[in-house]
Every structure is written in structure tokens, then in C-alpha cells.
Scaffold this motif. Structure first.
Motif: not given
Lengths: 309, 517, 350
Positions: B88-117
Motif C-alpha cells: 500500500l505504501s508503495m502505491g499498490i491498492g487491491m480490491v479483493h473479491q471478498h471485501f475486507k470491510l468491517v460490517p458494523t462501521l460506517t463507510v467513512a470509518d472503513n475508508v479510514f480504518l487504521g489511519h483515522e483523522l
């Protein structure tokens, strides 16, 4: 005669330790770390709080020590689970056994008592004195004469609620519990997160235990937690691991004790009063199961694994 | 074909260069020295069948796999990518077939998971996060409500969250693994217009897919993989579905080993209008009807995940049905009851060999006997261990299962011997109905041949056989009739005697023809 | 996942090695504790380990305690085998013990039959005591661990209520307890005057019966399959729920029987708070014995010896009985953890 003030006083003091323990337990449960060891962590907290209070002469220091030791207990359990790779449920049971042994051993070794240690004039946490406002409806009724720990516990509930709903950490533990892959993909360390939640759970259980030991009597009795840790866990399960709801359910279990105590004066045998919280817990869980079944979430048969590869 | 062409390839320097990538998993070689160039400003499709190595190759780029040989350059510099975080830090992003999302969080929380503002106290600035997500989504046309809870979103919207997450980290290369597999056609169209916007913005998009039509329409360059090798790289306007299909499937297999059976009598298994729900209640099998008669092998072909697993679980009583009926030897099966279905003569060689096929921690004897455990020959009240051992010994000999001792745990056997164990247990009682899934998965040629010959033998003695496999060659070789499953439906049917070509069947599998003859 | 417990085709040494290692480590830990708290650590530790073998009386006490532990260990084992965690053996022991006394005294039967009826009644009581948690687990998916524990807090309270209010209490005794059973209604003693009794033979016979069921019957085979791999069992048409229920009831009944034998064989009456945690010790015994029949017997003997030794240590030295409970907790961690993996992680190597 039905005394509303005694009823409320009983309810508050019966609920407080369960509420405290359940709040931390909700964090652990959220992170999928079912903390059966809360019972032992309460007991540790109770023993340490009283010991440190007596030695230092300050009940506040005792409280801090009780909380800290509870947190250490949580870390210990986490080490057993992550390093020794024990099943978390069985490790929790083992933890409770161990703590019950250690506290018994220590009161015997240090105080020459078997089972109950009642130091003379132990320092206790102050009580809330509302003075002129003691008769204020609600606040006066609920707080006057209670240990300040009740306020501390209320503050913990609010703080926990803020952490759960507003903080980064709150999001991280939810992620650990709901999708481990998402956590790893986000570059977070699940082991650290889980250990932290167990430590938090231990700390609040230590707080709950301290309430038992240094709020009213200043006595430690073997197994004085009397299953309150398990009841708190049941409250957490009932509430679906939400902090505020766990606290509310814990209050319900506390209310059941207050009700039963009321009925004692009208002839309910003391044993039935004492078994009320346990019965209420089973009934509560029964309700969870029935609700889950009717909502179409089929129960999963997942064997507990005592010994693993 | 869209008109954007290859805007930034004039200087010819690719953003990512992979050379001679070799990936082994144990003795299995997944990638035999693969080369791949990814250029800025283009949608690069990597095509291939299941198991061709597409995802493995991309996992090497993303840092999930560590290749044993070969090298990777990003922006002209050789790099070692050891974790997804590093990728990721080298600029490679991957959208997996099985999403790695947290179902109980909001869209914004998921987008910023791990590097929250967040502020100094660790409290999340929700408004700012949501504002940024809204900004990103407006910029790339990824319509989404930043405050929505992910579990309440449609699959297509969840995918947009994944894409937004990658974009929020300013990736240069966005890899999408089978992105349209879970989308409706309309959502697919929308996705491609988004991807167009991304490449116009200077990103590189890698699209892993097995759908020819969409790749031909939307990609700027197409690389084709087969059995761990790169077998061709073409431009869509210079290619055709026909040419791509040949590249994907390879030379047509000799089908001279095919030997037809003779279906007789009333159907042994009759499925009508069956609908079954799968993971999270999504319909996996949709109104499927077919019959299997004694003396024939009916093959179900299809790309994995098109409802085959759920169909088999329903037929064997392991999964509840939503509607429709299943009848065995003319008798309808009511509620799901694996015991009753087994007793009525249905043998099941499951797809999930380790979970359902063998009891890993039980002895070979127990594994073999358990299929007929109620038989009196193994004792009345007490089990007759001698009889059980003799029985097991006979089967071990008959099916040539190689093992050190009869008391060995089944989990210690090799894949081939484990499968023979399952086949022995299921086929020895000569059941009238056999349901066999992925019979050769993980087996060497010899063991696979053995299983094939067993199936044919039992077909010839009059068993009705349902063969479910994602390996098209084995379906073609064994089946008297072929049904193709696509998106939970029977999308096509072929007569085995007519010897359909892999290409014909493959077209239906890949969803190119809605319904074939 | 019970895989490490399956011992087909593996040498006895390989099976018992982890147990021996865990026992050694935890005894070392308890020795360290003894050194830390005691003025005369050697005497204390020697009494702890060897106290049970000082004379026939203490050896007999050891056997009588081991009898109870075999049964409560077997109760935990039967549950674990099929994937059920009966953490409430303690409660089942209490209801079994009281029920046995009541039935023995009330049954209008000749003594041998009355004793049999008493033991059966204990089993029934134990099974009833696990009924609600079992049904909740099997049909509603509620973890049995909390519910069995809750039931186990209720049991001592209920039994003491019945004792005080059911006309069962011996008015001449200081502690709340029932009147003693007449001699004919007691299980015969062995190694008199110690409390060892024929219950030992019953316990041993049940271990053999358990072994036969597990290894020689269809039910046992199904139990193992369900406990190891429910998905496989389901595929083979085994009814997971029914097998699990049977294991739950067997587990409750065995714990109830343990209580009944305390009443009819050891104490000859029901005494308030009679159990030093037999139910929880049963869990430890099951784990040390690695769920194998012979292992449970050996582990029960070991722990019986430690219980007696701990009692003697408490009188003979300044180290309290509670050392036993510390050891018990430590053993649970060590028995269920993967020591080899920790060793590799901490010290490197293979």
C-alpha cells in the motif's frame, strides 16, 4: 412495608460492581475475547484493593491498585491465549481457579485467616453526602449515602461509551471482532488490540471487585465475587456487547437482587433471595436464545476445545 | 472498446514491471516465471480460468505472497514487497473479491480504518472523515453515503467503499480481483465508468477477470494466463472472444477416452424448481430443475461459486431449501435430514474433503466403517473391532489405499489416499445414487484416473451419478449429459454423446450465452 | 478440537509426555511458592507430595477422594468428548448428594436396593440439574459455560434451603447437616477407619464402562466424531444435537453420582458446604488425564493424593491448603496450552 429508599439503595449497590465489570467485558466481547476470567479479576481487585488500603492507609490508593491488578490479570489471560495458545474459555476458567487459590493462600499466609479476612478499621472510600440536597428527588434518592465509587463507576460508563462510539480505539476493537482480515489489511495488530481489551476488561473488573471490598465493609472473603463476574458476562452477552446496554442490563440484574431483598421481609427465604441473580441470569440468557432463534439466526454448534494441537 | 487508448505509454516505461515470478506452495508450482508490465493510464485485464494463477500473481504484487524467484520494479526501482501494508505504501491498492470491510462501521470509518483523522485525545473527527469521503466519491463518481453502515449497503456499494479506501491512500495501481463477479450488469457498467475516470486521472488499473465480453469492451490491454504461465498479451481491438477463449482454455483435450453410459428407467434423483439460499441469505440456487437416471453420469460444470456447493448441500440434506422439491427414487425428501438421505442410498463424495469428507483425527478404520456403522455385521450391541478391521483391510486392499497402519489418523494420509478413503467408504456399498464433487481436486494423475474409472464402473452397473466439478476437462470426459451452472441457474445443457467442445461449454460457463441449445 | 487426545497409533510415552511435563512444571511452581511463603519449605513440600502415603488411614482418605474425583473427572470428560463444557459439576454434586440421602432414608426398600436407589437418585438429580443449560445450548445456541456455572451457584443454596426447611436437619449437630444414615444404608468401607469405600469400585467400573462405550459402541464413536469435527459428523448423517444432549445428561448424571457417593459412602450424611470444589477439580482431572479413561484414573489418584497432602501440610506446616487450588489453575493453563510451541517461540529451535 415497601421502603423505596432502601430498595433503591440496595439496587444501586447491588448493580454497581456488575455494571463496572460488564462495561469492560463489553470491550473484550466486542473484540471476540469472551472474558470468563472477569470473576477472578474481580476477586483479585477486591483482595488487592483491601490489602493496599490497609497497608497504605489510603482507600484511594487501594482502588488504584485494585484496578491495576485487574488489568494485569487481563494481560495474563491474553498471554495464555496468544502465547500459550489456550482456548480462551478454558483459560478463563483456569484463571478463576488460580486466583481463588492465590487469594486464599495470601490471606492465610499474611493474616493467618482461612476464608475471610476482616482487618480492624480498614480505610474505606468516602460516602456521598449531599447534605441539604439529600432529599432531592432522584439524585438524592440514588446517590446520597452511596460510596463515591458509584460516581466513579458512572464516570467509567460515560468514558467507555465515548471511547466505544467516538475514538479510534473503539473502531479498532469493533474491527477486530467483526473482520480480522480488515484489521490486518489496515495495518493494525490484532494481538495488541485484543490484549488491550482484555486489560480494560480486567481493569473494570478490578474496579467492580474494589467496590465489593472497600466501599462498605472493608472485608475480604474467599470467593466474595460470588459469580458476579459471570453475571456481568451474561449481561454483556444479553446486550450484544454494547457498553451502555451492558450497563443497563447489569442494572436489571442488580434490580432483581433489590426486589428479592424486598420480598425477604415478606417471608421469602434468604436462600431464594441469594439465588435471584443467578436465576435472573439464566432467564436472561434464555431470552437471548429465544430472540435469536425467532430472528432466524440459527444457533451454531461449536464445540469448546479443551486441548488443542 | 472505449476511445482513451494508451495515453501515457509513449515513453514506454511501465509503472510496475514483474519478471520471472515463481511461486510455489509446497510441491505445487502456482507460477512458472511470469512476466507482467502495468502502464500508467490503462486498464490492464488479466484473464484466465480458476487456478490459472491470476490472483496468486496479484498477491505477489500486493505483498500477500512472497515469490521464490523473480523481481518486481515499481517506477523503475526494484522493490521487495513483504506485506500488504508495504504494498500500500508503495502505491499498490487491491480490491479483493471478498471485501475486507468491517460490517458494523460506517463507510467513512472503513475508508479510514487504521489511519483515522483524530484529535490529540484519539477521538475521531467524524465530520472531517465524512467530508473527505464525500469529496473523493464526488471526484471519481463513486456514489455513496459516507455515514451509512456498511452492512446495510448493497454489494456494489460495498465495493465502492473498497475502492474509496484504496484511493484515500493515493494508490498508483489499483488491482481489482473479479470485481464484476458480485455485481449486477448495471452496477458493472457503473464500475467501468468509474475505472475509466481513474485511468484518465493517471492511475493504472489491473482487472482480474474471466469474463471475456467485459474485458474486450473495457480493457486497454489483455494478458492471458493458463496453468501458472503467461500465454499471451493482446489488445482488444486486435482480438476476439474466440481467440481469447482458445488462449484461456488451451488446446482442446483429446476426448477419445469418453465412454457413454445408458440411462434407464425412472429418475433416481429428481430436482424441480429448487431454490436455495447461500451465504448471508443471498439466493445461491435459483429455480433449478434436473433429473439423474440410473446408468448415467450427469455433470454439472461451472465456474466456482455459481451455486454448485449450495445445490449439492441441499440435495444431500445439509442445507435447508427455500422452495422446490427434491425426490430420491421417486420419494420426495421433506425436511433436510442427511441421515435419511444417506439411508435411502445416496452416497456423497464431498467437495470439502478435509471438513466433510474424512474425520481427520479418527483412524482409517473408523473412517471407513462409519458409512455403514448401523450394519449388524459390525456387532449388535458392542462393536466388533475384528470385523471392522477386516472390513477396513478389505477396502484398503480393494481401493489400493496406501498407509502405514489401519490405526493411522486419516489426517495423515496424502490427498490422493484420503480421496480413495472417501471413495471406498461411499462406493463400496454399491449405492444407487452417487453425488461426487470435485473428484480430482488436489490429486495426481494416477489417483484421478482411479477415481474416474470407479465412477464409470459404478455408472455401468447402473448407479445414477451426479458429478459436480469446476474442472471442465473432467466433466467433459465423464459425463453423459452436461449441465452448466451460471449465477445459480442452469444456463445450458449439452448432450455428452455429442461431444461438445470445451469452447462451447466454456462460453456458457463464462456467461457469454444466456442459454445454449 | 480434541486431536491431541486421540491416541490411536501413538506410543504411551508420546501421549503422556505433555501431561508429565505440565505436572512437573506446575509442581515446580508450587515448590517455589512454598519456598516463598514457608519457614520450613522442605517439610511442607514433602508433606504435600507424600502426605497421602504416610499411613493406611491417609492412603484410604486419598482413595476416597480419588473416588469422587474419578467420577467428577469422568463427568467433565464425557462432556468434552462431544464438545460440551460442563462447568457446573459442583452444583450437580450438591443436588446429587442431597437427593441420595433423602432417597436412602425414605425408600421403603431392603438396604442394598435402597443404596442402589439412592445412587440412581443422585444421578437423576445431577442430570436434571444440567437439563436447562443443555437444552439452551443444543436448541438455542447459548454457551453452556455460563448457564452451568449459574446453576452451580444455585444448587448449594437450594440444598441448604431444603435441608433447613424440609425437616432434614439433624437438630443435634452444630453445622447444618442431615442425620447420619444408619449403617446398613452406607456403602461398605475399605481400609477402615479411613473413608475409602466401595464407591471406588463403582467409579472404576464406570471408567471401564465409559471406555467400552467410547471404544466399542456406536454411541461412543458418534460422540467422538461430533466432538472432533461436527461438519463431518453431519455429513455422515449423525444427529449432532442428539449426541450432544446424551453427553450432557451423562455428564450431569456422573457428577450427581459423585455427590451421591460422598453422601452414601464418605460422609454418610449431607453436610452444608461439604465439597472442596470436587466439581472444578473434575475439570482439571479430565484435562490432566487428557480425556482418556486410564488418564482420568491416574489424574484422580494424583489429585486425591495432593488433596490429602495439602490437608496434612496445612496442619504440619505454615503452608495453607489453598496451594492446591493455585496448582489447579496453573495446571489448566499448562495442560491446555501448547508448551512445545511456547518453547519454540521463546527459545527458537525446531
Amino acid at each position: 412495608m415497601f421502603g423505596l429508599d432502601t430498595f433503591i439503595a440496595t439496587a444501586v449497590s447491588a448493580s454497581a460492581p456488575i455494571v463496572a465489570t460488564a462495561v469492560g467485558g463489553a470491550f473484550a466481547e466486542r473484540a471476540r475475547c469472551t472474558n470468563i476470567g472477569m470473576e477472578g479479576m474481580m476477586l483479585m481487585g477486591a483482595f488487592t484493593a483491601l490489602s493496599v488500603s490497609v497497608i497504605s492507609g489510603s482507600a484511594w490508593l487501594g482502588l488504584l491498585a485494585g484496578i491495576a491488578v485487574g488489568a494485569l490479570g487481563g494481560v495474563f489471560l491474553s498471554v495464555a491465549v496468544h502465547l500459550l495458545t489456550c482456548d480462551i474459555i478454558i483459560a478463563g476458567i483456569g484463571f478463576n481457579m488460580m486466583v481463588s487459590g492465590v487469594t486464599l493462600l495470601l490471606i492465610d499466609v499474611f493474616h493467618g485467616e482461612s476464608g475471610t479476612w476482616a482487618p480492624t478499621r480498614p480505610p474505606l472510600l468516602p460516602r456521598i453526602d449531599l447534605g441539604a440536597y439529600a432529599d432531592t428527588p432522584l439524585i438524592g434518592l440514588f446517590l446520597h449515602g452511596q460510596s463515591v465509587l458509584v460516581l466513579v463507576i458512572l464516570a467509567v460508563v460515560v468514558l467507555a461509551w465515548i471511547v466505544e462510539s467516538r475514538s479510534r480505539f473503539g473502531r479498532h476493537i469493533r474491527a477486530v471482532g467483526d473482520n480480522l482480515e480488515a484489521v490486518v489489511a489496515a495495518g493494525l495488530n490484532p494481538t495488541v488490540l485484543r490484549t488491550t481489551t482484555l486489560a480494560i476488561s480486567g481493569a473494570t473488573a478490578g474496579l467492580g471487585g474494589s467496590f465489593l471490598a472497600i466501599s462498605a465493609l472493608g472485608v475480604f472473603a474467599a470467593d466474595m465475587s460470588g459469580g458476579l463476574g459471570f453475571i456481568a458476562l451474561a449481561a454483556v452477552i444479553f446486550a450484544g456487547a454494547s457498553v451502555v446496554r451492558s450497563a443497563l442490563v447489569a442494572v436489571l440484574f442488580g434490580l432483581s437482587v433489590a426486589f428479592a431483598t424486598q420480598f425477604q421481609s415478606s417471608g421469602l427465604p434468604v436462600q431464594f433471595v441469594l439465588m435471584t441473580p443467578y436465576v435472573a441470569t439464566i432467564l436472561g440468557l434464555l431470552l437471548v436464545g429465544v430472540r435469536r432463534r425467532s430472528s432466524g439466526n440459527p444457533p451454531i454448534i461449536n464445540p469448546t476445545s479443551p486441548i488443542q494441537h | 472498446m472505449t476511445g482513451s487508448g494508451l495515453p501515457n505509454s509513449a515513453d514506454g516505461s511501465p509503472i510496475v514491471t514483474m519478471r520471472g515470478i515463481v511461486q510455489r506452495f509446497g510441491s505445487f508450482i502456482a507460477l512458472h516465471g511470469v512476466d507482467l508490465d502495468i502502464h500508467r493510464g490503462e486498464v490492464h485485464a488479466v484473464l484466465g480460468e480458476n487456478g490459472a494463477g491470476k490472483s496468486t500473481l496479484m498477491n505477489c504484487l500486493f505483498g500477500i505472497n512472497r515469490p521464490q524467484a523473480g523481481w518486481i520494479c515499481i517506477d523503475g526501482k526494484e522493490v521487495a514487497i513483504e506485506s500488504p501494508r508495504q504494498g500500500l505504501s508503495m502505491g499498490i491498492g487491491m480490491v479483493h473479491q471478498h471485501f475486507k470491510l468491517v460490517p458494523t462501521l460506517t463507510v467513512a470509518d472503513n475508508v479510514f480504518l487504521g489511519h483515522e483523522l483524530s484529535n490529540g485525545l484519539g477521538l475521531v473527527n467524524r465530520r472531517e472523515q465524512e467530508r473527505r469521503v464525500a469529496e473523493l466519491s464526488a471526484r471519481y463518481g463513486l456514489a455513496i453515503d459516507p455515514a451509512a453502515i456498511v452492512s446495510e449497503l448493497s454489494v456494489g456499494a460495498q465495493q465502492r467503499v473498497e475502492i474509496l479506501r484504496a484511493l484515500s491512500k493515493r494508490v498508483k495501481v489499483l488491482v481489482l480481483d473479479e470485481p464484476t463477479a458480485v455485481l449486477t450488469p448495471q452496477e458493472g457498467e457503473m464500475l467501468f465508468s468509474v475505472l475509466r475516470g481513474l485511468v484518465a486521472d493517471g492511475l493504472a488499473v489491473v482487472l482480474i477477470s474471466h469474463r471475456l465480453a467485459e474485458v474486450l469492451r473495457f480493457a486497454d490491454r489483455i494478458s492471458v494466463m493458463r496453468s501458472g504461465r503467461m500465454v499471451g498479451s493482446v489488445k482488444p481491438d486486435e482480438s476476439s472472444e474466440r481467440q481469447l477463449a482458445e488462449l484461456i482454455i488451451g488446446r482442446e483435450l483429446a476426448s477419445n477416452k469418453w465412454r457413454g453410459g445408458r440411462a434407464t428407467g425412472e429418475p433416481m434423483l429428481e430436482v424441480s424448481h429448487l431454490t436455495v439460499s447461500g451465504y448471508q441469505g443471498v439466493l445461491a440456487v435459483k429455480n433449478v430443475s434436473f433429473a439423474v437416471r440410473p446408468g448415467e453420469i450427469v455433470g454439472i460444470a461451472g465456474v466456482a461459486g455459481n451455486g454448485q456447493t449450495e445445490l449439492v448441500e441441499a440435495v444431500t440434506g445439509l442445507r435447508r431449501t427455500v422452495s422446490g422439491t427434491i425426490a430420491i427414487a421417486g420419494a420426495p425428501v421433506g425436511k433436510s435430514d442427511p441421515h435419511r438421505i444417506r439411508r435411502s442410498g445416496v452416497a456423497h463424495i464431498p467437495e470439502d474433503r478435509l471438513g466433510r469428507g474424512v474425520s481427520l483425527w479418527s483412524s482409517v478404520v473408523d473412517n471407513l466403517v462409519v458409512g455403514q456403522i448401523d450394519d449388524r455385521r459390525f456387532g449388535t450391541v458392542l462393536l466388533d473391532r475384528k470385523a471392522m478391521n477386516e472390513f477396513a483391510e478389505r477396502l484398503v486392499g480393494k481401493f489400493d489405499i496406501r498407509l502405514s497402519s489401519l490405526s493411522t489418523h486419516a489426517g495423515r494420509l496424502s490427498g490422493g489416499n484420503m480421496q480413495k478413503l472417501v471413495v471406498a467408504r461411499e462406493l463400496d456399498p454399491e449405492p444407487p445414487m452417487i453425488i461426487c464433487c470435485e473428484p480430482s481436486r488436489g490429486l495426481d494423475i494416477g489417483a484421478a484416473e482411479f477415481v474416474y474409472s470407479q465412477l464409470q464402473e459404478h455408472r455401468d452397473r447402473g448407479a445414477a451419478i451426479l458429478l459436480v466439478s469446476t474442472e471442465l476437462p473432467e466433466v467433459l470426459r465423464l459425463s453423459d449429459r452436461i449441465l452448466v451452472m451460471h449465477d445459480g441457474r442452469i444456463a445450458g445443457e449439452f448432450d455428452g454423446a455429442g461431444r461438445p467442445s470445451p469452447r462451447e461449454v466454456g462460453r456458457v460457463m463464462l456467461g457469454m450465452d444466456a442459454l445454449h441449445a | 478440537m480434541l486431536e491431541r487426545l486421540r491416541n490411536a497409533g501413538v506410543s504411551a510415552w508420546a501421549v503422556s509426555r505433555p501431561s508429565l511435563l505440565a505436572i512437573t512444571i506446575s509442581l515446580t511452581i508450587s515448590f517455589v511458592i512454598v519456598v516463598a511463603v514457608s519457614e520450613q519449605p522442605v517439610v511442607a513440600f514433602r508433606t504435600f507430595l507424600g502426605g497421602a502415603f504416610e499411613n493406611v488411614y491417609s492412603f484410604g482418605s486419598m482413595l476416597s477422594i480419588a473416588t469422587i474425583l474419578i467420577l467428577s473427572g469422568l463427568a467433565a470428560t464425557v462432556g468434552f468428548r462431544a464438545g460440551a463444557f460442563n462447568a457446573g459439576g459442583e452444583g450437580q454434586i450438591y443436588v446429587g448428594a442431597l437427593m441420595a440421602v433423602v432417597v436412602a432414608q425414605a425408600a421403603p426398600l431392603p438396604p442394598p436396593l435402597a443404596i442402589t436407589a439412592a445412587l440412581m437418585a443422585g444421578m437423576v438429580a445431577g442430570a436434571i440439574w444440567i437439563l436447562v443449560p443443555a437444552l439452551m445450548r443444543v436448541y438455542l445456541g447459548i454457551a453452556e459455560i455460563v448457564t452451568t456455572l449459574m446453576a452451580s451457584y444455585i444448587a448449594p443454596l437450594l440444598t441448604i434451603y431444603l435441608l433447613m426447611n424440609g425437616g432434614l436437619r439433624n437438630p443435634n449437630a452444630g453445622v447444618p447437616e442431615t442425620v447420619r444414615l444408619v449403617p446398613e444404608l452406607r456403602l461398605p468401607r475399605i481400609l477402615s477407619p479411613s473413608s475409602a469405600n466401595w464407591g471406588l469400585f463403582i467409579a472404576l467400573a464406570l471408567v471401564v464402562a465409559y471406555w467400552i462405550v467410547l471404544e466399542r459402541t456406536r454411541l461412543g464413536m458418534r460422540m467422538k466424531l461430533v466432538g472432533q469435527q461436527p461438519s463431518f459428523a453431519e455429513t455422515m448423517g449423525i444427529d449432532n444435537k442428539r449426541v450432544l444432549l446424551v453427553s450432557f445428561f451423562a455428564s450431569g448424571a456422573l457428577a450427581g453420582l459423585a455427590g451421591a457417593i460422598v453422601s452414601v459412602g464418605m460422609d454418610h450424611r449431607f453436610i452444608q458446604s461439604f465439597s472442596p470444589g470436587y466439581g472444578f477439580l473434575g475439570i482439571t482431572v479430565a484435562l490432566i488425564g487428557r480425556l482418556s479413561p486410564l488418564g482420568v484414573i491416574l489424574a484422580a489418584l494424583l489429585y486425591g493424593a495432593l488433596v490429602v497432602g495439602a490437608g496434612k501440610m496445612q496442619t504440619a506446616s505454615d503452608v495453607p491448603f489453598a496451594l492446591l487450588f493455585v496448582l489447579q489453575g496453573v495446571l489448566v493453563f499448562l495442560m491446555t496450552g501448547n508448551l512445545a510451541a511456547v518453547g519454540r517461540r521463546l527459545f527458537g529451535g525446531r
